[in-house]
Design a protein around this motif. Sequence first.
Motif, PDB file in Angstrom:
ATOM      1  N   ILE A 148       0.769  -1.220  -0.044  1.00 44.61           N
ATOM      2  CA  ILE A 148       0.008  -0.092  -0.153  1.00 44.61           C
ATOM      3  C   ILE A 148       0.836   1.225  -0.109  1.00 44.61           C
ATOM      4  CG2 ILE A 148      -1.683   1.655   1.468  1.00 44.61           C
ATOM      5  CD1 ILE A 148      -2.655  -1.776   2.486  1.00 44.61           C
ATOM      6  N   ALA A 149       0.321   2.218  -0.627  1.00 48.25           N
ATOM      7  CA  ALA A 149       1.027   3.563  -0.587  1.00 48.25           C
ATOM      8  C   ALA A 149       0.455   4.695  -0.191  1.00 48.25           C
ATOM      9  CB  ALA A 149       1.783   3.995  -1.912  1.00 48.25           C
ATOM     10  N   GLU A 150       0.790   5.507   0.562  1.00 50.44           N
ATOM     11  CA  GLU A 150       0.174   6.547   0.970  1.00 50.44           C
ATOM     12  C   GLU A 150       0.642   7.981   0.418  1.00 50.44           C
ATOM     13  OE1 GLU A 150      -1.983   8.485   5.006  1.00 50.44           O
ATOM     14  OE2 GLU A 150       0.538   8.210   4.822  1.00 50.44           O
ATOM     15  N   VAL A 151       0.037   8.763  -0.322  1.00 47.65           N
ATOM     16  CA  VAL A 151       0.905   9.814  -0.696  1.00 47.65           C
ATOM     17  C   VAL A 151       0.308  11.136  -0.284  1.00 47.65           C
ATOM     18  CG1 VAL A 151       1.184  11.149  -3.049  1.00 47.65           C
ATOM     19  CG2 VAL A 151       1.095   8.559  -3.044  1.00 47.65           C
ATOM     20  N   GLN A 152       0.935  11.737   0.454  1.00 46.90           N
ATOM     21  CA  GLN A 152       0.640  13.232   0.544  1.00 46.90           C
ATOM     22  C   GLN A 152       1.614  14.361   0.168  1.00 46.90           C
ATOM     23  OE1 GLN A 152       0.357  13.347   5.227  1.00 46.90           O
ATOM     24  NE2 GLN A 152      -0.938  11.991   4.800  1.00 46.90           N
ATOM     25  N   PRO A 153       1.093  15.443  -0.136  1.00 47.99           N
ATOM     26  CA  PRO A 153       1.759  16.390  -0.693  1.00 47.99           C
ATOM     27  C   PRO A 153       3.198  16.576  -0.570  1.00 47.99           C
ATOM     28  CG  PRO A 153      -0.209  17.470   0.132  1.00 47.99           C
ATOM     29  CD  PRO A 153      -0.087  16.173   0.653  1.00 47.99           C
ATOM     30  N   ASP A 154       3.769  16.308   0.593  1.00 46.95           N
ATOM     31  CA  ASP A 154       5.216  16.322   1.150  1.00 46.95           C
ATOM     32  C   ASP A 154       5.869  15.137   1.219  1.00 46.95           C
ATOM     33  OD1 ASP A 154       3.503  16.081   3.026  1.00 46.95           O
ATOM     34  OD2 ASP A 154       5.042  17.354   4.539  1.00 46.95           O
ATOM     35  N   GLN A 155       5.109  13.880   1.084  1.00 52.22           N
ATOM     36  CA  GLN A 155       5.519  12.669   1.972  1.00 52.22           C
ATOM     37  C   GLN A 155       4.901  11.580   0.969  1.00 52.22           C
ATOM     38  OE1 GLN A 155       5.173  12.141   5.956  1.00 52.22           O
ATOM     39  NE2 GLN A 155       6.280  10.412   6.064  1.00 52.22           N
ATOM     40  N   VAL A 156       5.778  10.516   0.667  1.00 49.47           N
ATOM     41  CA  VAL A 156       4.946   9.125   0.174  1.00 49.47           C
ATOM     42  C   VAL A 156       5.658   8.330   1.177  1.00 49.47           C
ATOM     43  CG1 VAL A 156       5.019   7.577  -1.702  1.00 49.47           C
ATOM     44  CG2 VAL A 156       5.778   9.864  -2.044  1.00 49.47           C
ATOM     45  N   THR A 157       4.562   7.449   1.739  1.00 44.34           N
ATOM     46  CA  THR A 157       4.891   6.179   2.419  1.00 44.34           C
ATOM     47  C   THR A 157       4.449   5.016   1.934  1.00 44.34           C
ATOM     48  OG1 THR A 157       4.468   7.819   4.428  1.00 44.34           O
ATOM     49  CG2 THR A 157       4.512   5.424   4.682  1.00 44.34           C
TER      50      THR A 157
END
Lengths: 146, 294
Positions: A66-75
């Motif tokens: 699973i990938a969580e993308v936020q404007p300043d971060q990818v987890t």
Amino acid sequence: MTIRCEIVSQDRIVFQGNVDIVVLPGTSGQMGILPHHSPVLTTLDYGVITIRTHGGEEHFTVAGGIAEVQPDQVTILADSAENVEEIDLERARQAKERAEESLKNTVDFDQDRYMHTQSALKRSNLRIEAVRRYRKSTPHPHGTEE
Amino acid sequence: MPSTREMRMRIRSVKNLAQVTKAMETVAASRVRKAVAANAASRPYSEKAWKVLLHLARQPGSASLHPLLSERSPIRNVLVLMVSSDRGLAGSYNVNILRNTLFYFDQFSQPVKYVTVGKVGRDLLLRRRAEVVAEFTGLNAPAKFLEVSPIARLIVDDFRKELYDQVFVSFTNFESMVKQQPVIRKILPLEVEYAGIGYNVTHTKTSSVFTYEPDQNEILDEIIPRFIATQIYQAVLSSQASEFAARMIAMHNATDNANQLVGDLQLEYNKARQQIITNEILDIVGGASAQERS
């Protein structure tokens, strides 16, 4: 302009750092993530994650997750993620042979074993392919350079 | 009174024993460290997965009704995953976990079935006529994630098939070298609002709207089993750390006892030897004086 990227698998942190772009194999297609990307939560397919930084590119194989993308971060929560440079090619080849052998020879598979062997085969194919395409250190022995 | 020869042999065997227990102590000590390190290495994943889970479960919509998150009623069947060790000689480690488990689940009116990790726990449960439906033995020390994920898959599948309505994990929480606490924790259905899991996650409520690919429920389908697998993995590692810590202390005590026994036996042996010498001298002196007189 960079974006923070973290790749974690269940037993370790595989990569963390600031990067220029992350390309990841989403279940609905490849995604390139640049800084200020809109927030996305996606499942991952078998494939290769590519990270580009100032210093160059790095490639990681991933067997779903699973990938969580936020404007300043990818987890990226990755199943059995590995840096392509770290892959043990010999072991991957052996695993592939074993899986193929057992798919060929066993007559009465139960569903569970079948799925398990299939996914083992898929994983080793992915590793071998990723090494062939992306590894920098050793040139490919059979000489089919792209 | 054993002969001096027998005593010498006894001393030698106790000394050997002390050497063995000393070696086991050293091995256990190094394994505690490895298991603790492996446990720490798996925390980033579970913290991040937990964060994503919280995020999803708090979204308005069907996500909160996900089958792995919703409580069932009535509860008809209960499954317990009990984590013990493959080997004994770990003090009261295995007995503690068994006692805690039985004490807790005796109060349940529902039938309770067990899945075990470790030979000793399995045998103890079978002796109590508990129903063991699956067993996992011979894990590495520290365990690898790939060894533990089949356990999670089995549990999640059976829960989905409604063979069980609640699943617990009973393991030993490693608090420190000297303190290991048997713990029981419910893992299915997963309680998302339950703060007790103890991840220090301040949920950053992003104002921006997330896009979900494919959709929320399918992402939950992916992430919950993985999260549970990670929970079980950590429970196994924590138990292994506890097992080795318990064994280390048990073996330390055994070494101390053996050394003391060697001391006691040596003293006894020396006394006996001295006694024999004294007797011999008395014999000679007696014989000599008898000759002189004649």
